[in-house]
Motif scaffolding. Structure first.
Motif, PDB file in Angstrom:
ATOM      1  N   TRP A 174       1.016  -0.427  -0.159  1.00 39.82           N
ATOM      2  CA  TRP A 174      -0.666  -0.074   0.069  1.00 39.82           C
ATOM      3  C   TRP A 174       0.911   1.318  -0.202  1.00 39.82           C
ATOM      4  O   TRP A 174       1.468   1.687   1.314  1.00 39.82           O
ATOM      5  CB  TRP A 174      -0.018  -0.086   0.963  1.00 39.82           C
ATOM      6  CG  TRP A 174      -2.179  -0.850   0.680  1.00 39.82           C
ATOM      7  CD1 TRP A 174      -3.242  -0.642   0.373  1.00 39.82           C
ATOM      8  CD2 TRP A 174      -2.379  -2.797   1.326  1.00 39.82           C
ATOM      9  NE1 TRP A 174      -3.849  -1.423   0.980  1.00 39.82           N
ATOM     10  CE2 TRP A 174      -3.091  -3.144   1.450  1.00 39.82           C
ATOM     11  CE3 TRP A 174      -0.871  -3.264   2.305  1.00 39.82           C
ATOM     12  CZ2 TRP A 174      -3.931  -3.644   2.012  1.00 39.82           C
ATOM     13  CZ3 TRP A 174      -1.428  -4.396   2.537  1.00 39.82           C
ATOM     14  CH2 TRP A 174      -2.738  -5.097   2.288  1.00 39.82           C
ATOM     15  N   VAL A 175       0.775   1.541  -1.057  1.00 42.20           N
ATOM     16  CA  VAL A 175       1.812   3.896  -1.180  1.00 42.20           C
ATOM     17  C   VAL A 175       0.684   4.080  -1.085  1.00 42.20           C
ATOM     18  O   VAL A 175      -0.654   4.964  -1.298  1.00 42.20           O
ATOM     19  CB  VAL A 175       1.680   3.594  -2.773  1.00 42.20           C
ATOM     20  CG1 VAL A 175       2.461   4.642  -2.658  1.00 42.20           C
ATOM     21  CG2 VAL A 175       2.691   2.098  -3.183  1.00 42.20           C
ATOM     22  N   PRO A 176       1.052   5.056   0.885  1.00 42.83           N
ATOM     23  CA  PRO A 176       0.165   6.120   0.729  1.00 42.83           C
ATOM     24  C   PRO A 176       0.087   7.164   0.288  1.00 42.83           C
ATOM     25  O   PRO A 176       0.824   8.399   0.379  1.00 42.83           O
ATOM     26  CB  PRO A 176       0.856   6.002   2.588  1.00 42.83           C
ATOM     27  CG  PRO A 176       2.569   6.162   2.456  1.00 42.83           C
ATOM     28  CD  PRO A 176       2.608   4.916   0.987  1.00 42.83           C
ATOM     29  N   VAL A 177      -1.595   7.094  -0.542  1.00 45.00           N
ATOM     30  CA  VAL A 177      -1.714   8.470  -1.239  1.00 45.00           C
ATOM     31  C   VAL A 177      -2.822   9.216  -0.012  1.00 45.00           C
ATOM     32  O   VAL A 177      -3.505  10.637  -0.745  1.00 45.00           O
ATOM     33  CB  VAL A 177      -2.007   8.365  -2.376  1.00 45.00           C
ATOM     34  CG1 VAL A 177      -0.416   7.259  -2.567  1.00 45.00           C
ATOM     35  CG2 VAL A 177      -2.702   7.285  -2.825  1.00 45.00           C
ATOM     36  N   GLY A 178      -3.716   7.882   0.881  1.00 45.92           N
ATOM     37  CA  GLY A 178      -4.987   9.189   1.021  1.00 45.92           C
ATOM     38  C   GLY A 178      -4.663   9.846   2.517  1.00 45.92           C
ATOM     39  O   GLY A 178      -3.386  10.286   2.559  1.00 45.92           O
ATOM     40  N   SER A 179      -5.697  10.177   2.903  1.00 47.98           N
ATOM     41  CA  SER A 179      -5.462  10.968   4.616  1.00 47.98           C
ATOM     42  C   SER A 179      -6.090  10.075   6.037  1.00 47.98           C
ATOM     43  O   SER A 179      -7.343   9.943   6.004  1.00 47.98           O
ATOM     44  CB  SER A 179      -5.900  12.238   4.279  1.00 47.98           C
ATOM     45  OG  SER A 179      -5.878  12.813   5.202  1.00 47.98           O
TER      46      SER A 179
END
Length: 646
Positions: A174-179
């Motif tokens: 999982w690449v952290p692109v959310g918030s």
């Protein structure tokens, strides 16, 4: 002071006692995390929660979306202590509903490797922000993206949809692109290696997996969010030509880290509030081998964070499958008749097709060149000598002696090693049964007897009086007698015993006690002479001692009495040197009378003992006078149970 008040089937946050809220409010200020616990399987899989891997031999790629709605995934419950010792509580549905769309795509190559990508989009979150002083949790205000997930899997053994069991390894990143503020990300990289078992058996598809997610630590009130252990399983029943898969699915997870400070010591693994799961019924249907639609719904289990009270799923994917094209109508034997119509698909019909069996040749089972439909003898070749009256059949040879029946004068009797020169196909005869064949027998109608004539094959030595003693050694060649070890008596009727007609004839009777089998002493002399004859006649291998009675009295009693008397005579001879193996005994009662029982003389003649030569068989000639023909005045009682007065 803080206490934990989890609530079943909801994600749980710690509750703070009202009396200490001001002192801990600052320490509990947090933002959210990747709240949605549902992680969709690779686009194109037939389960929602448990992978059932596919590869390029099944489909090359797929793209689709999963609509995901979770009810009450995040709930806060607070309890307050009053001065009187009572408690009150409040419940805040921080996230009362969450609607997420998971966009996904996947492809495979080498029929062994699969790659996929998934992007969650949070379209809606309803609920109420947590009360002031407890935390900074609350629903997202608008649309937000989640962490971008990349996945890979490799087939190690078997195919999940072809074999009962297959093994696969894979991993997600999982690449952290959310918030965190939108509850869509941990804002940390997550990594998850996984192991999957799956298979297909008849109408069952199944899957089971285990994974370990490496996740950064987040403390939310009393929750220890961090590394997780995850298990999943599904079983589906397949129907509608393999297009529908329907069945139950489930997963469970547990945090794998220590509890946060102030909320206990030790591991959080499988502690209340730190683990949970979901149970669901899901169905997927493949439309026109192209579009895969799915529908599922279920409930949350236990109290783990992010576990909803219920969840509903709807998926649509463009996931065309690769099916083996129906084979063109075959003609395996290349005879011009398609296999579906060919009764003999592996045998060409040839130049002589069978009109009754399409695609088949006419049969010639026995390989004699005559086809079965014309062959009267289907399994027997006609050979070099066919029967002109029966097509496909050989000339018959019923006895198998090489002479065909039309020429065989003995159709059912083989001619054997010694054929009759005068009758084709017949064996040479032996009319007198002396083992000398007729065409070599000088005396074909006379048995050669125990003393064959060496000068005339098949003839006995001359024996004018037929007493088995050849004339050359017969002291009385013209008077029937019996063999004797004394040359001067050999062949003479000495002692009242005469050999004739296949019997040892006695000229005086054997006397017994009345109605008993005891031999009277006066008969010992005649029996001694019989013993002498047997000793002198070594060629006699076996005789039968016979007992007979008249018809007076009970029949069964007479038969028994005559049998016992015959046995007594045999026993007497055995005791006087005659081998028991040369003899047998049998009583016939009145059943073999030689004359009428209507007179005293007749009954006397019928009461008798006879000695019949069994081996070698003797020709039956006219008997000389014996006990059966002797003067009745000389006969004594020999066996009636009840006698008329004499």
């Amino acid at each position: 002071m803080k206490t934990l008040k989890p609530r079943r089937n909801y994600a749980v946050l710690a509750a703070l006692l009202g009396t200490v809220l001001p002192s801990v409010a600052g320490a509990q200020t947090v933002t959210g995390w990747a709240l949605d616990r549902y992680e969709p399987t690779t686009t194109g899989d037939v389960f929602f929660m448990s992978e059932h891997p596919w590869y390029s031999s099944t489909r090359a790629f797929s793209v689709g979306i999963v609509a995901d709605y979770a009810a009450n995934p995040l709930v806060l419950r607070q309890e307050f202590a009053a001065a009187d010792g009572s408690t009150t509580s409040t419940t805040t549905n921080i996230v009362s509903g969450q609607f997420v769309g998971h966009l996904g795509a996947a492809f495979s190559f080498l029929d062994r490797v699969g790659l996929g990508v998934s992007m969650p989009m949070s379209f809606y979150q309803g609920g109420t922000a947590s009360p002031a002083g407890t935390s900074s949790l609350g629903p997202a205000a608008g649309v937000g993206v989640g962490d971008l997930r990349f996945g890979a899997r490799v087939r190690l053994v078997g195919h999940s949809d072809r074999d009962p069991i297959s093994l696969h390894v894979g991993a997600n990143l999982w690449v952290p692109v959310g918030s965190r503020s939108n509850n869509t990300s941990d804002e940390n990289v997550r990594f998850e290696p996984r192991l999957t078992l799956a298979g297909r058996a008849s109408i069952i598809r199944w899957s089971a997996g285990a994974a370990f997610q490496v996740r950064g630590n987040i403390d939310a009130v009393n929750l220890a969010i961090g590394n997780e252990l995850r298990f999943n399983a599904a079983i589906g029943f397949v129907a509608l030509d393999d297009n529908l898969t329907i069945g139950p699915e489930a997963y469970v997870f547990s945090a794998v880290r220590d509890l946060p400070a102030g909320h206990g010591q030790g591991s959080a693994s499988f502690q209340t509030g730190q683990w949970g799961g979901e149970l669901m019924l899901g169905a997927h249907y493949l439309i026109a081998d192209t579009v895969l639609v799915g529908l599922g719904g279920g409930v949350g289990l236990e109290r783990g964070y992010g576990i909803p009270a219920g969840r509903g799923l709807l998926s649509v994917a463009y996931a065309p499958v690769t099916r083996e094209a129906p084979a063109a109508p075959g003609d395996r034997d290349h005879d011009g008749v398609l296999d579906r119509d060919d009764i003999c698909p592996d045998t060409p019909q040839g130049p002589h097709p069978d009109p009754a069996r399409r695609g088949c040749p006419l049969l010639d089972t026995d390989g004699d060149g005559v086809y079965d439909n014309e062959d009267i003898c289907v399994t027997v070749p006609q050979g070099e000598h066919p029967d002109p009256t029966r097509r496909g059949c050989p000339l018959p040879d019923s006895d198998g002696d090489g002479v065909f029946d039309p020429d065989d004068q003995c159709v059912t009797t083989p001619m054997g090693e010694h054929p009759d020169p005068d009758r084709r196909g017949c064996p040479d005869g032996d009319r007198d049964h002396d083992t000398v064949l007729d065409h070599g027998d000088v005396c074909p109608d006379v048995h050669r007897g125990p003393f064959p004539d060496p000068a005339r094959v098949g003839c006995p030595l001359p024996d004018r009086d037929h007493d088995t003693v050849p004339d050359a050694t017969d002291a009385c060649p013209d008077v029937p007698g019996a063999p004797s070890e004394i040359p001067a008596r050999n062949g003479c009727p000495v002692g009242g015993v005469v050999m004739d007609g296949g019997r040892i004839n006695i000229l005086s009777p054997v006397f017994f006690d009345t109605d008993r089998d005891t031999i009277k002493p006066q008969s010992f002399a005649i029996l001694s002479r019989v013993a002498d004859v047997l000793r002198a006649s070594g060629f006699i291998r076996r005789i039968r001692v016979e007992g007979h009675t008249d018809d007076r009295g009970d029949h069964d009693h007479n038969v028994d009495l005559s049998n016992r008397r015959a046995i007594s005579v045999m026993r007497w001879l055995t005791e006087h040197g005659i081998d028991a193996t040369r003899m047998e005994a049998q009583g016939f009662g009145p059943d073999r009378a030689i004359t009428s029982n209507q007179t005293v003389v007749g009954r006397a003649r019928n009461r008798r003992v006879e000695f019949v030569i069994l081996d070698p068989a003797q020709p039956e000639n006219t008997m000389t006078q014996s006990a059966a023909t002797a003067d009745p005045g000389e006969i004594r009682d020999t066996g009636s149970r009840r006698r008329a007065p004499r």
